[in-house]
Design a protein around this motif. Structure first.
Motif, mmCIF file in Angstrom:
data_model
loop_
_atom_site.group_PDB
_atom_site.id
_atom_site.type_symbol
_atom_site.label_atom_id
_atom_site.label_comp_id
_atom_site.label_asym_id
_atom_site.label_seq_id
_atom_site.Cartn_x
_atom_site.Cartn_y
_atom_site.Cartn_z
ATOM 1 N N CYS A 26 0.709 -1.251 -0.133
ATOM 2 C CA CYS A 26 -0.058 0.039 -0.131
ATOM 3 C C CYS A 26 0.889 1.275 0.034
ATOM 4 O O CYS A 26 1.921 1.512 0.895
ATOM 5 N N CYS A 34 -0.283 3.068 3.415
ATOM 6 C CA CYS A 34 0.388 2.885 4.986
ATOM 7 C C CYS A 34 1.400 1.560 4.777
ATOM 8 O O CYS A 34 1.887 1.104 5.857
ATOM 9 N N CYS A 73 -6.104 -2.268 0.067
ATOM 10 C CA CYS A 73 -5.473 -2.489 1.263
ATOM 11 C C CYS A 73 -6.325 -2.775 2.440
ATOM 12 O O CYS A 73 -7.259 -1.981 2.611
ATOM 13 N N CYS A 98 -5.906 0.140 5.188
ATOM 14 C CA CYS A 98 -6.554 1.352 5.265
ATOM 15 C C CYS A 98 -7.439 1.580 4.191
ATOM 16 O O CYS A 98 -8.281 2.935 4.167
ATOM 17 N N ASN A 107 -7.098 1.635 1.108
ATOM 18 C CA ASN A 107 -6.812 2.219 -0.041
ATOM 19 C C ASN A 107 -6.977 1.446 -1.543
ATOM 20 O O ASN A 107 -6.727 0.233 -1.200
HETATM 21 ZN ZN LIG Z 1 -3.136 0.941 3.357
#
Ligand SMILES: [Zn+2]
Length: 193
Positions: A157, A160, A173, A176, A178
């Motif tokens: 990611c 993060c 992800c 998070c 994403n």
């Molecule tokens: Zn992430």
């Protein structure tokens, strides 16, 4: 008593520059060299004194160094990224780990057999990719991930750093949320590296 000591050395590990005998007693053979009448080992290996043929040779103990070659598959980690290419630190050829690190470069035109708008949609720094060596110049290996079996094996990611999960056509992800794009390889997230 030189001959006797040479005999005792047969089958033993020798180092480059190690004295093996003199040319009066032996003919220097593979893995050796002679200088001023003295025979030395050229490599790290196992000395073999052939008393019958009066030959001395040294056999390499280690396999010949594995290096990337054109046409082979390699595994590496994506380093610095530009808009149209990324650098790749190659650490594996086929299923063999390399003792050194080799530098590869993956250009955007070799990422996929489809048009790729941005390198970010194919791979990002930190990702581990499987690629094919398509050419080599001055020990820089030009790579391609256009093959079906090439691409990202582990993608991380961009926000993060967590390992991305493959969800249909996108990479998500789990930490998070994403969403990113990758040109992934079969066995994504499962390949042993
Ligand atoms: Zn992430």
């Amino acid at each position: 008593m030189v001959a006797k000591s040479s005999e005792q050395r047969s089958g033993h590990l020798v180092l480059p520059g190690e004295r093996l005998g003199v040319i009066e007693e032996f003919i220097p053979d593979s893995g050796t060299y002679s200088k001023d009448g003295v025979i030395y080992s050229k490599i790290v290996g196992c000395a073999l004194m052939d008393m019958l043929n009066r030959k001395v040779s040294v056999y390499p103990l280690v396999e010949e160094a594995t290096v990337p070659k054109v046409g082979t598959n390699v595994i590496g980690q994506v380093g610095n990224a530009q808009s149209d290419n990324v650098l790749v630190r190659i650490f594996k050829v086929g299923d063999k780990n390399l003792s050194g690190i080799f530098s590869g470069i993956l250009h955007i035109s070799d990422v996929s057999d489809r048009y790729v708008d941005s390198m970010n949609d194919a791979c990002k720094p930190g990702d581990v990719i499987r690629a094919k060596v398509i050419s080599e110049k001055n020990q820089i290996y030009h790579l391609s991930t256009a093959d079906n079996d090439s691409g990202v094996l582990y993608g991380f990611c961009g926000r993060c750093g967590n390992l991305l999960e493959q969800k249909r056509n996108e990479m998500r992800c789990p930490k998070c949320g994403n969403i990113e794009n990758r040109k992934i390889a079969p066995g994504y997230g499962k390949e042993e590296i």
